[in-house]
Design an enzyme around this catalytic site. Structure first.
Site, short mmCIF file in Angstrom:
data_model
loop_
_atom_site.label_atom_id
_atom_site.label_comp_id
_atom_site.label_asym_id
_atom_site.label_seq_id
_atom_site.Cartn_x
_atom_site.Cartn_y
_atom_site.Cartn_z
N GLY A 239 0.77 -1.35 0.11
CA GLY A 239 0.09 0.01 -0.19
C GLY A 239 0.73 1.32 0.00
O GLY A 239 0.17 2.41 -0.26
N GLU A 273 3.42 -6.99 1.85
CA GLU A 273 3.01 -7.50 0.62
C GLU A 273 3.19 -6.10 -0.12
O GLU A 273 2.33 -6.09 -1.21
CB GLU A 273 1.60 -8.02 0.36
CG GLU A 273 1.44 -9.21 1.21
CD GLU A 273 -0.27 -9.47 1.26
OE1 GLU A 273 -1.08 -8.66 0.74
OE2 GLU A 273 -0.57 -10.27 2.09
N PRO A 274 4.44 -5.53 -0.41
CA PRO A 274 4.48 -4.34 -1.26
C PRO A 274 4.52 -4.75 -2.68
O PRO A 274 5.22 -5.71 -3.01
CB PRO A 274 5.70 -3.79 -0.78
CG PRO A 274 6.55 -4.86 -0.27
CD PRO A 274 5.54 -5.88 0.31
N ARG A 276 3.75 -1.65 -5.40
CA ARG A 276 4.17 -0.50 -6.09
C ARG A 276 5.38 0.29 -5.56
O ARG A 276 6.08 0.82 -6.48
CB ARG A 276 2.92 0.67 -5.71
CG ARG A 276 3.13 1.96 -6.65
CD ARG A 276 2.00 3.06 -6.26
NE ARG A 276 0.65 2.25 -6.25
CZ ARG A 276 -0.37 2.23 -6.96
NH1 ARG A 276 -0.21 3.04 -8.12
NH2 ARG A 276 -1.39 1.95 -6.71
N ARG A 308 -3.24 3.16 -16.59
CA ARG A 308 -3.74 3.92 -15.52
C ARG A 308 -4.10 5.39 -15.62
O ARG A 308 -5.07 5.97 -15.01
CB ARG A 308 -2.32 4.13 -14.47
CG ARG A 308 -1.70 2.62 -14.16
CD ARG A 308 -0.62 2.60 -13.13
NE ARG A 308 -1.23 2.92 -11.88
CZ ARG A 308 -1.22 4.30 -11.18
NH1 ARG A 308 -0.46 5.48 -11.89
NH2 ARG A 308 -1.78 4.68 -10.10
N TYR A 312 -7.78 5.43 -14.04
CA TYR A 312 -7.69 6.16 -12.52
C TYR A 312 -7.56 7.71 -12.55
O TYR A 312 -7.32 8.29 -11.42
CB TYR A 312 -6.80 5.64 -11.78
CG TYR A 312 -6.60 4.16 -11.56
CD1 TYR A 312 -7.69 3.53 -11.19
CD2 TYR A 312 -5.48 3.55 -12.12
CE1 TYR A 312 -7.61 1.96 -11.00
CE2 TYR A 312 -5.53 1.99 -11.92
CZ TYR A 312 -6.40 1.58 -11.61
OH TYR A 312 -6.17 -0.02 -11.22
N CYS A 338 -8.54 4.86 -30.77
CA CYS A 338 -9.68 5.76 -31.04
C CYS A 338 -10.80 5.92 -29.74
O CYS A 338 -11.89 5.53 -29.69
CB CYS A 338 -10.55 5.07 -32.12
SG CYS A 338 -9.54 4.86 -33.47
N GLU A 339 -10.39 6.51 -28.88
CA GLU A 339 -11.05 7.06 -27.76
C GLU A 339 -10.43 8.19 -27.14
O GLU A 339 -9.18 8.33 -27.02
CB GLU A 339 -11.11 6.14 -26.59
CG GLU A 339 -11.71 4.87 -26.82
CD GLU A 339 -12.03 4.15 -25.35
OE1 GLU A 339 -12.28 4.78 -24.35
OE2 GLU A 339 -12.10 2.82 -25.59
N TYR A 366 2.03 -2.03 -11.94
CA TYR A 366 0.65 -1.87 -12.84
C TYR A 366 0.67 -0.99 -14.12
O TYR A 366 -0.13 -0.44 -14.58
CB TYR A 366 -0.34 -0.88 -11.69
CG TYR A 366 -0.20 -1.65 -10.50
CD1 TYR A 366 -0.88 -3.01 -10.35
CD2 TYR A 366 0.10 -0.83 -9.29
CE1 TYR A 366 -0.68 -3.36 -9.01
CE2 TYR A 366 0.13 -1.47 -8.04
CZ TYR A 366 -0.26 -2.86 -7.93
OH TYR A 366 -0.29 -3.25 -6.58
N1 LLP Z 1 -1.56 -7.07 -1.33
C1 LLP Z 1 -2.91 -7.00 -1.75
C2 LLP Z 1 -3.90 -8.16 -1.06
C3 LLP Z 1 -3.30 -6.31 -2.75
O1 LLP Z 1 -4.59 -6.34 -3.11
C4 LLP Z 1 -2.46 -5.45 -3.46
C5 LLP Z 1 -2.79 -4.22 -4.31
C6 LLP Z 1 -0.86 -5.38 -2.75
C7 LLP Z 1 -0.68 -6.35 -1.71
C8 LLP Z 1 0.04 -4.57 -3.39
O2 LLP Z 1 -0.45 -3.11 -3.24
P1 LLP Z 1 0.82 -2.05 -3.32
O3 LLP Z 1 1.83 -2.03 -2.50
O4 LLP Z 1 1.10 -1.92 -4.91
O5 LLP Z 1 -0.16 -0.75 -3.03
N2 LLP Z 1 -4.00 -1.08 -10.41
C9 LLP Z 1 -3.97 -0.11 -9.41
C10 LLP Z 1 -3.52 -0.63 -8.20
C11 LLP Z 1 -4.19 -1.92 -7.46
C12 LLP Z 1 -3.72 -2.42 -6.26
C13 LLP Z 1 -4.37 -3.78 -5.80
N3 LLP Z 1 -3.94 -4.22 -4.81
C14 LLP Z 1 -2.97 1.18 -9.86
O6 LLP Z 1 -2.49 0.93 -10.92
O7 LLP Z 1 -2.89 2.04 -9.09
#
Ligand code: LLP
Length: 411
Positions: A239, A273-274, A276, A308, A312, A338-339, A366
């Site tokens: 996160g 669980e990082p 990003r 992205r 978003y 084409c959008e 992502y």
């Molecule tokens: N663990 C779980 C259960 C998750 O659902 C996620 C991300 C992570 C870990 C990793 O989170 P991070 O450290 O990457 O924030 N596609 C979106 C992001 C979706 C994240 C979904 N879950 C974007 O491009 O911003």
């Protein structure tokens, strides 16, 4: 910190001029820096040592086999959310004992495969899922390692679509329900309650939400201890937000200070669980300008390559390959799809001619994983840079790849 920098006015990835990569492999192309990926992993790992923890890289952020293998070789664990990601990990030679399986909709086949190969833990998101895992373990005569994913009802994260820790989101189980479930199922010999887990959202900039969630998780772990169900692991999910343009971000080390503070008195292992914060600024999307039109730079990369911005309204910084082409003139960088939603950046500060290249930064997480074949566009290639060397880790798709699974009904 990343390894994409201007050196004497020219953009480099580590010790390779980006232009050399574009000329050798063409565009659009994803380019990753090995040193950046490993640096981020290392920061997390070092700070987790005192908490006896494991970093489980979130495979959904960047799932190329070579990258998974690289992180595996450097001691990473892995967080997966599908049978496909499990197959990727197996193909990359990863020990299933380093894999945790999250996600709200695990199918019976996915559960059976994960049990068969012997993963570290299922992060269970509902009582129905727990029942299903219990039944399948019984049939297979195996014991399932269980983590209960709870929902701490914390409002954190960037865009609405990537908030996951509020009670109205589909993720996790309430704390009260988790206690009830734990009591009810803890005597089943087919289930081994190992962990409690949460993941409160993504692109989180305010560290207070992590602290709030961590304190709640510690409290839950203590309450489980009191009823005699001593879980061994608290998994805090991922996160942490990154800087795309000018966001105020915190380094992984600062987040780790919070966890060290909250969890210092516990004997539980702390997992993370990082995704990003390990991969985002370790990658760029490299594109070529096809046309200049009014205030638009029309590139050969599009929303199918980097979704992205369209999905978003995410902002990514665009940089030219020559520093002298950074400009105060603002242009919109768009693709050929084409959008009108097909844009990569609004008001980018670059002045680039047709046939020249540009880089869309912070695209390592992502980015490629969310790409598609929309408008029948073959997916980009992926390249890994190591020092002054670079190599292809995924070929550009061909036009034949586009229809290789289609069946000709017209004969
Ligand atoms: N663990 C779980 C259960 C998750 O659902 C996620 C991300 C992570 C870990 C990793 O989170 P991070 O450290 O990457 O924030 N596609 C979106 C992001 C979706 C994240 C979904 N879950 C974007 O491009 O911003």
């Amino acid at each position: 910190m990343d390894h994409f920098n201007f050196k004497q006015g020219e953009l480099f990835c580590e010790d390779v001029p980006i232009k050399n990569i574009a000329e050798k492999f063409g565009t659009p192309a994803y380019v990753y820096s090995k040193a950046t990926l490993l640096r981020h992993l290392d920061v997390y790992q070092k700070s987790l040592e005192s908490l006896n923890g494991i970093v489980c890289f979130s495979v959904k952020a960047l799932s190329n086999l070579s990258i998974l293998k690289l992180l595996d070789e450097h001691g990473s664990g892995f967080d997966i959310v599908s049978g496909g990601e499990l197959h990727r990990c197996i193909k990359a030679g990863i020990d299933p004992k380093k894999i945790i399986f999250s996600g709200v909709g695990k199918s019976a086949d996915e559960i059976a495969l994960a049990l068969k190969v012997g993963i570290l833990s299922f992060n269970v998101e509902s009582e129905s899922e727990l029942k299903r895992i219990y039944q399948i373990s019984k049939n297979m005569n195996l014991k399932a390692p269980i983590g209960l994913r709870v929902n701490p009802d914390v409002d954190a994260g960037g865009h609405e679509y990537i908030k996951t820790g509020k009670k109205e989101n589909k993720f996790g189980i309430s704390f009260e329900k988790a206690l009830d479930i734990a009591k009810e199922y803890s005597n089943k010999s087919e289930l081994n309650f190992l962990a409690i887990t949460c993941h409160i959202g993504s692109q989180i900039l305010d560290l207070k939400s992590f602290k709030n969630a961590a304190e709640q998780m510690l409290d839950l772990a203590n309450r489980l201890d009191q009823i005699g169900l001593e879980i061994k692991i608290i998994d805090m999910g991922g996160g942490l937000g990154v800087r795309y343009i000018d966001e105020e971000t915190s380094a992984p080390a600062e987040l780790m200070e919070i966890y060290q503070d909250v969890f210092s008195g516990t004997n539980k292992r702390i997992f993370l669980e990082p995704g990003r914060s390990i991969a985002a600024n370790a990658g760029i999307l490299l594109a070529k300008v096809e046309y200049l039109k009014n205030n638009f730079l029309i590139t050969d990369a599009a929303m199918n390559d980097l979704l992205r911005p369209a999905l978003y309204k995410a902002n990514h910084q665009v940089v030219p390959l020559l520093e002298q082409n950074i400009s105060h003139n603002k242009v919109d960088v768009v693709g050929p799809v084409c959008e009108s939603g097909d844009y990569l950046a609004k008001e980018a500060e670059v002045e680039i001619k047709e046939d020249e290249f540009l880089a869309i930064r912070t695209a390592g997480a992502y980015g490629f994983v969310m790409s598609s074949n929309y408008n029948s566009r073959p997916r980009a290639c992926e390249i890994l840079v190591e020092g002054d060397d670079f190599r292809l880790i995924r070929q550009r798709e061909s036009h034949d790849d586009l229809f290789k699974h289609e069946i000709d009904l017209l004969k």
